[in-house]
Write an enzyme that holds these catalytic residues in place. Structure first.
Site, PDB file in Angstrom:
ATOM      1  N   LEU A   9       0.923  -1.323   0.086  1.00  0.00           N
ATOM      2  CA  LEU A   9       0.058   0.021   0.051  1.00  0.00           C
ATOM      3  C   LEU A   9       0.877   1.203  -0.095  1.00  0.00           C
ATOM      4  O   LEU A   9       1.626   1.280   0.847  1.00  0.00           O
ATOM      5  CB  LEU A   9      -0.872  -0.058   1.472  1.00  0.00           C
ATOM      6  CG  LEU A   9      -1.685  -1.157   1.494  1.00  0.00           C
ATOM      7  CD1 LEU A   9      -3.168  -0.955   2.353  1.00  0.00           C
ATOM      8  CD2 LEU A   9      -2.438  -1.706   0.117  1.00  0.00           C
ATOM      9  N   ARG A  16       1.861  14.367   7.018  1.00  0.00           N
ATOM     10  CA  ARG A  16       2.892  15.092   8.221  1.00  0.00           C
ATOM     11  C   ARG A  16       4.124  15.167   7.605  1.00  0.00           C
ATOM     12  O   ARG A  16       4.891  15.463   8.381  1.00  0.00           O
ATOM     13  CB  ARG A  16       2.557  14.063   9.612  1.00  0.00           C
ATOM     14  CG  ARG A  16       1.417  14.224  10.070  1.00  0.00           C
ATOM     15  CD  ARG A  16       0.917  13.088  11.100  1.00  0.00           C
ATOM     16  NE  ARG A  16       0.648  11.773  10.329  1.00  0.00           N
ATOM     17  CZ  ARG A  16       0.491  10.703  11.001  1.00  0.00           C
ATOM     18  NH1 ARG A  16       0.817  10.830  12.342  1.00  0.00           N
ATOM     19  NH2 ARG A  16       0.129   9.835  10.552  1.00  0.00           N
ATOM     20  N   GLN A  74      -5.216   3.445  -7.125  1.00  0.00           N
ATOM     21  CA  GLN A  74      -6.293   4.067  -6.139  1.00  0.00           C
ATOM     22  C   GLN A  74      -6.690   5.349  -6.535  1.00  0.00           C
ATOM     23  O   GLN A  74      -5.866   6.005  -5.736  1.00  0.00           O
ATOM     24  CB  GLN A  74      -6.029   3.361  -4.882  1.00  0.00           C
ATOM     25  CG  GLN A  74      -7.140   3.623  -3.994  1.00  0.00           C
ATOM     26  CD  GLN A  74      -6.642   3.458  -2.407  1.00  0.00           C
ATOM     27  OE1 GLN A  74      -5.682   3.703  -1.998  1.00  0.00           O
ATOM     28  NE2 GLN A  74      -7.753   3.189  -1.536  1.00  0.00           N
ATOM     29  N   ASP A 103       5.464   2.589   3.969  1.00  0.00           N
ATOM     30  CA  ASP A 103       6.095   3.313   4.747  1.00  0.00           C
ATOM     31  C   ASP A 103       6.784   2.722   6.037  1.00  0.00           C
ATOM     32  O   ASP A 103       6.912   3.304   7.000  1.00  0.00           O
ATOM     33  CB  ASP A 103       5.146   4.388   5.069  1.00  0.00           C
ATOM     34  CG  ASP A 103       4.035   4.009   6.134  1.00  0.00           C
ATOM     35  OD1 ASP A 103       3.783   2.568   6.128  1.00  0.00           O
ATOM     36  OD2 ASP A 103       3.222   4.802   6.493  1.00  0.00           O
ATOM     37  N   ARG A 333      35.177  10.644 -10.687  1.00  0.00           N
ATOM     38  CA  ARG A 333      33.986  10.637 -11.466  1.00  0.00           C
ATOM     39  C   ARG A 333      33.563   9.447 -12.226  1.00  0.00           C
ATOM     40  O   ARG A 333      34.196   8.657 -12.483  1.00  0.00           O
ATOM     41  CB  ARG A 333      33.824  11.941 -12.325  1.00  0.00           C
ATOM     42  CG  ARG A 333      33.666  13.298 -11.249  1.00  0.00           C
ATOM     43  CD  ARG A 333      34.039  14.293 -11.901  1.00  0.00           C
ATOM     44  NE  ARG A 333      32.960  14.475 -13.175  1.00  0.00           N
ATOM     45  CZ  ARG A 333      33.463  15.478 -14.200  1.00  0.00           C
ATOM     46  NH1 ARG A 333      34.067  16.034 -14.142  1.00  0.00           N
ATOM     47  NH2 ARG A 333      32.247  15.709 -15.084  1.00  0.00           N
ATOM     48  N   LYS A 351      37.903  11.459 -14.675  1.00  0.00           N
ATOM     49  CA  LYS A 351      36.676  11.280 -15.039  1.00  0.00           C
ATOM     50  C   LYS A 351      36.418  10.400 -16.516  1.00  0.00           C
ATOM     51  O   LYS A 351      37.458  10.941 -17.264  1.00  0.00           O
ATOM     52  CB  LYS A 351      35.924  12.715 -15.480  1.00  0.00           C
ATOM     53  CG  LYS A 351      34.532  12.717 -15.948  1.00  0.00           C
ATOM     54  CD  LYS A 351      34.014  13.521 -16.965  1.00  0.00           C
ATOM     55  CE  LYS A 351      34.245  13.211 -18.374  1.00  0.00           C
ATOM     56  NZ  LYS A 351      33.883  14.192 -19.430  1.00  0.00           N
ATOM     57  N   ASN A 377      54.075   8.493 -15.409  1.00  0.00           N
ATOM     58  CA  ASN A 377      54.026   9.432 -14.262  1.00  0.00           C
ATOM     59  C   ASN A 377      53.528  10.866 -14.690  1.00  0.00           C
ATOM     60  O   ASN A 377      53.900  11.249 -15.711  1.00  0.00           O
ATOM     61  CB  ASN A 377      55.596   9.557 -14.058  1.00  0.00           C
ATOM     62  CG  ASN A 377      55.595  10.661 -12.747  1.00  0.00           C
ATOM     63  OD1 ASN A 377      55.578   9.783 -11.529  1.00  0.00           O
ATOM     64  ND2 ASN A 377      55.496  11.810 -12.677  1.00  0.00           N
ATOM     65  N   TYR A 387      37.760  19.054 -24.047  1.00  0.00           N
ATOM     66  CA  TYR A 387      36.241  19.718 -24.417  1.00  0.00           C
ATOM     67  C   TYR A 387      36.546  21.112 -25.186  1.00  0.00           C
ATOM     68  O   TYR A 387      37.125  21.896 -24.631  1.00  0.00           O
ATOM     69  CB  TYR A 387      35.593  20.014 -23.225  1.00  0.00           C
ATOM     70  CG  TYR A 387      34.071  20.423 -23.188  1.00  0.00           C
ATOM     71  CD1 TYR A 387      33.070  19.728 -24.231  1.00  0.00           C
ATOM     72  CD2 TYR A 387      33.441  21.417 -22.518  1.00  0.00           C
ATOM     73  CE1 TYR A 387      31.973  20.121 -24.537  1.00  0.00           C
ATOM     74  CE2 TYR A 387      32.195  21.868 -22.785  1.00  0.00           C
ATOM     75  CZ  TYR A 387      31.363  21.259 -23.748  1.00  0.00           C
ATOM     76  OH  TYR A 387      30.149  21.806 -23.860  1.00  0.00           O
TER      77      TYR A 387
HETATM   78  C1  UD1 Z   1      -3.568   0.866   9.634  1.00  0.00           C
HETATM   79  C2  UD1 Z   1      -4.474  -0.143  10.312  1.00  0.00           C
HETATM   80  C3  UD1 Z   1      -4.010  -0.122  11.716  1.00  0.00           C
HETATM   81  C4  UD1 Z   1      -2.750  -0.537  11.740  1.00  0.00           C
HETATM   82  C5  UD1 Z   1      -1.619   0.518  11.318  1.00  0.00           C
HETATM   83  C6  UD1 Z   1      -0.461   0.079  11.287  1.00  0.00           C
HETATM   84  C7  UD1 Z   1      -6.596  -0.061   8.671  1.00  0.00           C
HETATM   85  C8  UD1 Z   1      -8.093   0.340   8.969  1.00  0.00           C
HETATM   86  N1  UD1 Z   1      -5.785   0.124  10.092  1.00  0.00           N
HETATM   87  O1  UD1 Z   1      -3.878   2.368  10.361  1.00  0.00           O
HETATM   88  O2  UD1 Z   1      -4.992  -1.166  12.427  1.00  0.00           O
HETATM   89  O3  UD1 Z   1      -2.348  -0.296  13.350  1.00  0.00           O
HETATM   90  O4  UD1 Z   1      -2.277   0.453   9.683  1.00  0.00           O
HETATM   91  O5  UD1 Z   1       0.339   1.322  10.725  1.00  0.00           O
HETATM   92  O6  UD1 Z   1      -5.943  -0.639   7.945  1.00  0.00           O
HETATM   93  N2  UD1 Z   1      -3.302   3.481   2.424  1.00  0.00           N
HETATM   94  C9  UD1 Z   1      -3.529   3.432   0.926  1.00  0.00           C
HETATM   95  N3  UD1 Z   1      -4.874   3.657   0.320  1.00  0.00           N
HETATM   96  C10 UD1 Z   1      -5.797   4.156   1.335  1.00  0.00           C
HETATM   97  C11 UD1 Z   1      -5.360   4.316   2.585  1.00  0.00           C
HETATM   98  C12 UD1 Z   1      -4.215   4.008   3.141  1.00  0.00           C
HETATM   99  O7  UD1 Z   1      -2.778   2.988   0.138  1.00  0.00           O
HETATM  100  O8  UD1 Z   1      -7.087   4.456   1.024  1.00  0.00           O
HETATM  101  C13 UD1 Z   1      -1.900   3.251   2.572  1.00  0.00           C
HETATM  102  C14 UD1 Z   1      -1.236   4.434   3.205  1.00  0.00           C
HETATM  103  O9  UD1 Z   1      -0.476   5.018   2.256  1.00  0.00           O
HETATM  104  C15 UD1 Z   1      -0.005   3.698   4.369  1.00  0.00           C
HETATM  105  C16 UD1 Z   1      -0.902   2.499   4.500  1.00  0.00           C
HETATM  106  O10 UD1 Z   1      -1.955   2.334   3.644  1.00  0.00           O
HETATM  107  O11 UD1 Z   1       1.003   3.146   3.351  1.00  0.00           O
HETATM  108  C17 UD1 Z   1      -1.568   2.404   5.926  1.00  0.00           C
HETATM  109  O12 UD1 Z   1      -2.540   3.569   6.036  1.00  0.00           O
HETATM  110  P1  UD1 Z   1      -2.602   4.441   7.048  1.00  0.00           P
HETATM  111  O13 UD1 Z   1      -4.200   5.409   6.656  1.00  0.00           O
HETATM  112  O14 UD1 Z   1      -1.642   5.214   7.624  1.00  0.00           O
HETATM  113  O15 UD1 Z   1      -3.446   3.400   8.166  1.00  0.00           O
HETATM  114  P2  UD1 Z   1      -3.702   3.782   9.790  1.00  0.00           P
HETATM  115  O16 UD1 Z   1      -4.508   4.732  10.009  1.00  0.00           O
HETATM  116  O17 UD1 Z   1      -2.242   3.992  10.343  1.00  0.00           O
END
Ligand code: UD1
Ligand code: CA
Length: 455
Positions: A9, A16, A74, A103, A333, A351, A377, A387
């Site tokens: 994901l 943040r 998505q 992440d 380089r 280089k 040497n 160049y």
């Molecule tokens: C989620 C979990 C939580 C867990 C936590 C761990 C759910 C509902 N909750 O919460 O139980 O403890 O991760 O870190 O799953 N992302 C998408 N598309 C979306 C939403 C999120 O790709 O529509 C991706 C985000 O970019 C991220 C990851 O999914 O990489 C987690 O999403 P985030 O919103 O941070 O989840 P949490 O609220 O932290």
């Protein structure tokens, strides 16, 4: 055939981070966060990965490139469950699907391997990876039913009892393909955040008797630290740096000051090499045995053979053979190949050149687009003039040639084997083997000139 696939994901913005760069592209050490996740997945036996992209998808796709087997868009970020739904058509019934987040760069391949193994041994339909967190704030909580899993409760949806639970959902799961697809169809968004939670699949699987669910508890909570801000990024950097340095020290590399030493996760270093303070080793660098690297060296994507000394220098995309010394204050380089027992001294820039064995380029010299033979040497202050403002030309220097101090070699030009150039020469024509070339105006001494001038 059953295949271990991963869905990663990476569609979120990462508000943040306060950055124009999407979250998963931020770097820990010299690599993007998602690179670590992709590599851990691969090392854990994933044979096909699907990366879910959304926010700034074009940039994310371009940066990840071929490391992803497939990208799925998505369009709107409606929750983790919704994110996984987008990849539904690429999941086969008998696949095992590992779900990861882009992440969490500190995740380790071994942990994932053990986790998947456990899932398979238990013959679960779904297993969630949990860990105890000292401060579980914000995470989904693992709500147990005796030994088993009852549900995962999101922080915002927890009651008081549930908030006290310190065992959290890491966001890593493995599902059997068919069960995942069936469960995704039933997820709804009637919760406090109005999102489609992937975590709801637990209750869905249980209430519809789709198979058994389980929890696998990992030991090290650091591995699952999700990076949401630049501050957390710096914590991850610190942990990663330490982890990599410790790995090399266990393997017999001496690191004099681990706190100021940054080594890429992709670097390979042989035992008995010494890394001195403030050294940065990046990319897929390979370093042999008995080298002394640093202090203050940066080496990116280089191959350094055995017994090499590199002091206070920068080396990029180049090759350095055995027992050569580089620096202090040299700049190698890209696309340079330095032979054995070569000396590249202070304030030398090389280089796109090859320098063969035993050659000395001791000081204040620029060698660009050149092919230099053995035991040449270079006098101080030599410049290859490569160049003309439009095109670049090569300089060739044969074995055992002697380039006098402050020679300009105007390319294309050849100094043949064993030839000498006189100090201060500007060489524009080829120099025959074994000859001396003097290309400067003759000295005239005006006797008594100063006295006349002072009158
Ligand atoms: C989620 C979990 C939580 C867990 C936590 C761990 C759910 C509902 N909750 O919460 O139980 O403890 O991760 O870190 O799953 N992302 C998408 N598309 C979306 C939403 C999120 O790709 O529509 C991706 C985000 O970019 C991220 C990851 O999914 O990489 C987690 O999403 P985030 O919103 O941070 O989840 P949490 O609220 O932290
Ligand atoms: Ca969220």
């Amino acid at each position: 055939m059953s295949m271990l696939k991963a869905i990663i994901l990476a569609a979120g913005k990462g508000e943040r981070m306060k950055s124009k760069v999407p979250k998963v592209l931020h770097k820990v050490m010299d690599k993007m966060m998602i690179d670590y996740v992709l590599k851990a997945a691969e090392q854990a036996g994933v044979s096909n990965n699907i990366v879910i992209v959304g926010h700034q998808s074009a940039m994310v796709k371009a940066k990840i490139g071929e490391k992803a087997d497939r990208f799925v868009l998505q369009k709107e970020q409606l929750g983790t469950g919704h994110a996984v739904m987008q990849a539904e058509e690429y999941i086969e019934d008998n696949d095992k699907v590992l779900i990861l987040c882009g992440d969490t760069p500190l995740i380790e391949a071994n942990t994932l391997k053990e986790f998947v193994k456990w899932h398979n041994e238990k013959e679960n339909a779904m297993t969630v990876l949990s860990v105890d967190m000292e401060n579980p704030f914000g995470y989904g909580r693992i709500i147990r039913d005796g030994e088993g899993l009852l549900k995962i409760a999101e922080h915002k949806d927890c009651n008081e009892e549930e908030l006290k639970v310190t065992e959290i959902n890491t966001g890593v799961y493995v599902f059997n393909g068919k069960v995942l697809k069936d469960a995704l169809k039933k997820i709804q968004n009637n919760n406090s955040q109005g999102e489609y939670y992937l975590t709801d699949t637990v209750e869905i699987i249980k209430s519809n008797k789709m198979g058994s669910t389980g929890v696998y508890k990992a030991k090290d909570s650091n591995e699952f630290m999700g990076i949401n801000s630049k501050l957390q990024l710096s914590y991850a950097n610190e942990i990663m740096k330490k982890r990599i340095n410790e790995y090399h020290m266990q393997n017999g590399v001496t690191i004099e000051d681990p706190s100021s030493t940054y080594i890429s996760a992709d670097a390979v270093i042989a035992a008995d090499t010494v890394i001195m303070p403030s050294t940065i080793i990046q990319g897929e660098t390979e370093i042999g045995t008995d080298c002394i690297i640093g202090p203050n060296a940066r080496i990116n994507n280089c191959i350094i053979k055995d017994g090499v000394t590199i002091d206070s220098s920068t080396l990029l995309n180049s090759y350095v053979d055995n027992y050569t010394t580089v620096g202090p204050y040299a700049y190698i380089r890209p696309n340079s190949k330095i032979g054995e027992h070569v000396k590249i001294g202070d304030f030398v820039e090389i280089k796109n050149s090859s320098i063969d064995d035993g050659t000395k380029v001791s000081h204040l010299t620029y060698v660009g687009d050149s092919d230099v033979g053995k035991s040449v040497n270079f006098g101080c202050g030599t410049v290859t003039v490569n160049y003309d403002g439009k095109n670049k030309f090569r300089t060739k220097i044969g074995d055992n040639a002697f380039i006098g101090c402050n020679t300009n070699l105007v390319a294309p030009v050849v100094v043949n084997e064993g030839a000498f150039t006189a100090a201060g020469s500007t060489i524009t024509d080829d120099v025959p083997a074994g000859s001396l070339s003097i290309a400067r105006s003759k000295q005239i001494n005006k006797i008594g000139w100063a006295e006349t001038k002072n009158k």
